[in-house]
Design a protein around this motif. Structure first.
Motif, PDB file in Angstrom:
ATOM      1  N   PHE A  80       0.825  -1.219   0.000  1.00 20.37           N
ATOM      2  CA  PHE A  80       0.000   0.000   0.000  1.00 20.37           C
ATOM      3  C   PHE A  80       0.856   1.264   0.000  1.00 20.37           C
ATOM      4  CE2 PHE A  80      -2.826  -3.157   2.070  1.00 20.37           C
ATOM      5  CZ  PHE A  80      -3.914  -3.058   1.227  1.00 20.37           C
ATOM      6  N   ARG A  81       2.160   1.126  -0.226  1.00 21.39           N
ATOM      7  CA  ARG A  81       3.026   2.297  -0.052  1.00 21.39           C
ATOM      8  C   ARG A  81       2.805   3.368  -1.106  1.00 21.39           C
ATOM      9  NH1 ARG A  81       8.647  -0.673   0.605  1.00 21.39           N
ATOM     10  NH2 ARG A  81       7.686  -1.718  -1.180  1.00 21.39           N
ATOM     11  N   GLN A  82       2.216   2.990  -2.287  1.00 24.44           N
ATOM     12  CA  GLN A  82       1.973   4.030  -3.309  1.00 24.44           C
ATOM     13  C   GLN A  82       0.516   4.461  -3.266  1.00 24.44           C
ATOM     14  OE1 GLN A  82       2.015   2.108  -7.117  1.00 24.44           O
ATOM     15  NE2 GLN A  82       3.163   0.346  -6.429  1.00 24.44           N
ATOM     16  N   ASP A  83      -0.120   4.313  -2.097  1.00 29.14           N
ATOM     17  CA  ASP A  83      -1.534   4.660  -1.908  1.00 29.14           C
ATOM     18  C   ASP A  83      -1.808   6.073  -2.421  1.00 29.14           C
ATOM     19  OD1 ASP A  83      -4.051   5.110  -1.003  1.00 29.14           O
ATOM     20  OD2 ASP A  83      -3.691   4.319   1.006  1.00 29.14           O
ATOM     21  N   ASP A  84      -2.802   6.195  -3.342  1.00 29.54           N
ATOM     22  CA  ASP A  84      -3.093   7.520  -3.893  1.00 29.54           C
ATOM     23  C   ASP A  84      -4.334   8.154  -3.259  1.00 29.54           C
ATOM     24  OD1 ASP A  84      -5.151   6.105  -4.905  1.00 29.54           O
ATOM     25  OD2 ASP A  84      -4.666   6.413  -7.015  1.00 29.54           O
ATOM     26  N   GLY A  85      -4.799   7.617  -2.173  1.00 31.06           N
ATOM     27  CA  GLY A  85      -5.928   8.241  -1.484  1.00 31.06           C
ATOM     28  C   GLY A  85      -7.190   7.398  -1.493  1.00 31.06           C
ATOM     29  N   SER A  86      -7.503   6.726  -2.620  1.00 33.99           N
ATOM     30  CA  SER A  86      -8.735   5.938  -2.697  1.00 33.99           C
ATOM     31  C   SER A  86      -8.467   4.530  -2.163  1.00 33.99           C
ATOM     32  CB  SER A  86      -9.248   5.865  -4.132  1.00 33.99           C
ATOM     33  OG  SER A  86      -8.246   5.385  -4.977  1.00 33.99           O
ATOM     34  N   ARG A  87      -8.249   4.489  -0.863  1.00 33.22           N
ATOM     35  CA  ARG A  87      -7.754   3.282  -0.229  1.00 33.22           C
ATOM     36  C   ARG A  87      -8.708   2.073  -0.371  1.00 33.22           C
ATOM     37  NH1 ARG A  87      -3.232   2.850   2.931  1.00 33.22           N
ATOM     38  NH2 ARG A  87      -3.244   1.046   4.315  1.00 33.22           N
ATOM     39  N   GLU A  88     -10.012   2.358  -0.274  1.00 31.37           N
ATOM     40  CA  GLU A  88     -10.956   1.241  -0.329  1.00 31.37           C
ATOM     41  C   GLU A  88     -10.924   0.572  -1.706  1.00 31.37           C
ATOM     42  OE1 GLU A  88     -15.633   0.543   0.378  1.00 31.37           O
ATOM     43  OE2 GLU A  88     -14.711   2.170   1.530  1.00 31.37           O
ATOM     44  N   ALA A  89     -10.901   1.407  -2.758  1.00 31.26           N
ATOM     45  CA  ALA A  89     -10.855   0.870  -4.118  1.00 31.26           C
ATOM     46  C   ALA A  89      -9.554   0.101  -4.334  1.00 31.26           C
ATOM     47  CB  ALA A  89     -10.966   2.009  -5.124  1.00 31.26           C
ATOM     48  N   ILE A  90      -8.479   0.635  -3.797  1.00 28.86           N
ATOM     49  CA  ILE A  90      -7.188  -0.044  -3.961  1.00 28.86           C
ATOM     50  C   ILE A  90      -7.210  -1.386  -3.242  1.00 28.86           C
ATOM     51  CG2 ILE A  90      -4.758   0.053  -3.260  1.00 28.86           C
ATOM     52  CD1 ILE A  90      -4.817   3.025  -3.944  1.00 28.86           C
ATOM     53  N   ARG A  91      -7.768  -1.397  -2.046  1.00 23.73           N
ATOM     54  CA  ARG A  91      -7.854  -2.658  -1.289  1.00 23.73           C
ATOM     55  C   ARG A  91      -8.631  -3.703  -2.067  1.00 23.73           C
ATOM     56  NH1 ARG A  91      -6.081  -3.425   3.813  1.00 23.73           N
ATOM     57  NH2 ARG A  91      -5.136  -1.558   4.652  1.00 23.73           N
ATOM     58  N   GLU A  92      -9.737  -3.284  -2.678  1.00 20.78           N
ATOM     59  CA  GLU A  92     -10.542  -4.243  -3.435  1.00 20.78           C
ATOM     60  C   GLU A  92      -9.753  -4.765  -4.638  1.00 20.78           C
ATOM     61  OE1 GLU A  92     -14.442  -2.871  -4.464  1.00 20.78           O
ATOM     62  OE2 GLU A  92     -14.892  -4.691  -5.584  1.00 20.78           O
ATOM     63  N   ALA A  93      -9.086  -3.856  -5.341  1.00 22.88           N
ATOM     64  CA  ALA A  93      -8.313  -4.262  -6.521  1.00 22.88           C
ATOM     65  C   ALA A  93      -7.196  -5.221  -6.122  1.00 22.88           C
ATOM     66  CB  ALA A  93      -7.743  -3.027  -7.219  1.00 22.88           C
ATOM     67  N   ILE A  94      -6.544  -4.932  -5.009  1.00 20.64           N
ATOM     68  CA  ILE A  94      -5.429  -5.793  -4.604  1.00 20.64           C
ATOM     69  C   ILE A  94      -5.922  -7.202  -4.287  1.00 20.64           C
ATOM     70  CG2 ILE A  94      -3.694  -6.191  -2.797  1.00 20.64           C
ATOM     71  CD1 ILE A  94      -3.092  -3.276  -2.772  1.00 20.64           C
ATOM     72  N   GLY A  95      -7.150  -7.284  -3.751  1.00 16.85           N
ATOM     73  CA  GLY A  95      -7.716  -8.612  -3.492  1.00 16.85           C
ATOM     74  C   GLY A  95      -7.801  -9.428  -4.778  1.00 16.85           C
ATOM     75  N   TYR A  96      -8.278  -8.781  -5.848  1.00 18.10           N
ATOM     76  CA  TYR A  96      -8.354  -9.494  -7.129  1.00 18.10           C
ATOM     77  C   TYR A  96      -6.957  -9.832  -7.638  1.00 18.10           C
ATOM     78  CZ  TYR A  96     -13.081  -7.492  -7.185  1.00 18.10           C
ATOM     79  OH  TYR A  96     -14.359  -7.116  -6.866  1.00 18.10           O
ATOM     80  N   ASP A  97      -6.054  -8.859  -7.539  1.00 22.26           N
ATOM     81  CA  ASP A  97      -4.688  -9.060  -8.057  1.00 22.26           C
ATOM     82  C   ASP A  97      -4.021 -10.243  -7.354  1.00 22.26           C
ATOM     83  OD1 ASP A  97      -5.316  -6.700  -9.342  1.00 22.26           O
ATOM     84  OD2 ASP A  97      -3.916  -5.453  -8.195  1.00 22.26           O
ATOM     85  N   LEU A  98      -4.133 -10.265  -6.025  1.00 19.57           N
ATOM     86  CA  LEU A  98      -3.479 -11.344  -5.277  1.00 19.57           C
ATOM     87  C   LEU A  98      -4.158 -12.681  -5.546  1.00 19.57           C
ATOM     88  CD1 LEU A  98      -2.619  -9.663  -1.840  1.00 19.57           C
ATOM     89  CD2 LEU A  98      -1.107 -10.118  -3.775  1.00 19.57           C
TER      90      LEU A  98
END
Ligand SMILES: Cc1cc2nc3c(=O)[nH]c(=O)nc-3n(C[C@H](O)[C@H](O)[C@H](O)COP(=O)(O)O)c2cc1C
Length: 173
Positions: A80-98
């Motif tokens: 999450f170190r390059q978090d651009d602010g929309s943390r919830e959306a990023i969390r959801e995307a990372i779930g798919y990516d992983l």
């Protein structure tokens, strides 16, 4: 083994022989994980492979979901170190990516004659400490990997007529 064969032959392996995992096989697995699709190709992931017996034991003590002794554990971490602010959306995307990285690793293991089991039951805080993870990198899923003692039977899967529809969802069909 072609891709479809690997998809259908793969099982979650929970009993391993004592054989170690070679450096070559380990790198092949990690390369397979890192080849997965990711949202925006952001690749917000870090893979940590643990093979050292003492550290493996420590990982196991934090992961009740690992029920026999694997040759290695691959820790899939979200970065999450390059978090651009929309943390919830990023969390959801990372779930798919992983999830995609997980399946690539499991299929590559199948192809190599190895087997793996995803493990979601673990103490994330304890593991982050054990693995010396910096702030912003979080362990999300473990994969226990080794040579299968045996290939278990396919567990029941839902019939397609319950989960698949053509064109539109159909009620009560
Ligand atoms: C996100 C996730 C977490 C899981 N966690 C565990 C776990 O902690 N321990 C375990 O033995 N299996 C775990 N599994 C494996 C599932 O139990 C297994 O995939 C399921 O029973 C279907 O069996 P199959 O993988 O052979 O098709 C997990 C699977 C996924 C996808």
């Amino acid at each position: 083994m072609n891709t479809l064969e690997a998809i259908h032959y793969r099982r979650s392996i929970r009993a391993f022989t004592p054989d170690p995992i070679s450096d070559d096989d380990l790198i092949t697995l990690i390369q397979a994980g890192a080849a997965a699709p990711s949202a925006g190709n952001a690749q917000r992931w870090v893979f940590i492979a643990v093979r050292n017996p003492k550290r493996l034991l420590a990982v196991q003590s934090l992961a009740p979901g690992i029920i026999s002794k694997p040759a290695a554990v691959i820790v899939l971490c979200a970065d999450f170190r390059q978090d651009d602010g929309s943390r919830e959306a990023i969390r959801e995307a990372i779930g798919y990516d992983l999830g995609a990285a997980l399946q690539n690793i499991l299929l590559a293991a199948t192809e190599l004659g190895l087997g793996g089991c995803p493990v979601g039951s673990f103490n994330a805080q304890g593991l982050a400490h054990l693995l010396n993870l910096p702030a912003g990198i979080e362990p999300k899923l473990l994969i226990a990997i080794g040579k299968p003692k045996f290939i278990p039977q396919k567990p029941p899967k839902k019939p397609l007529e319950d989960i698949f529809f053509e064109e539109t969802y159909q009620v009560g069909s």
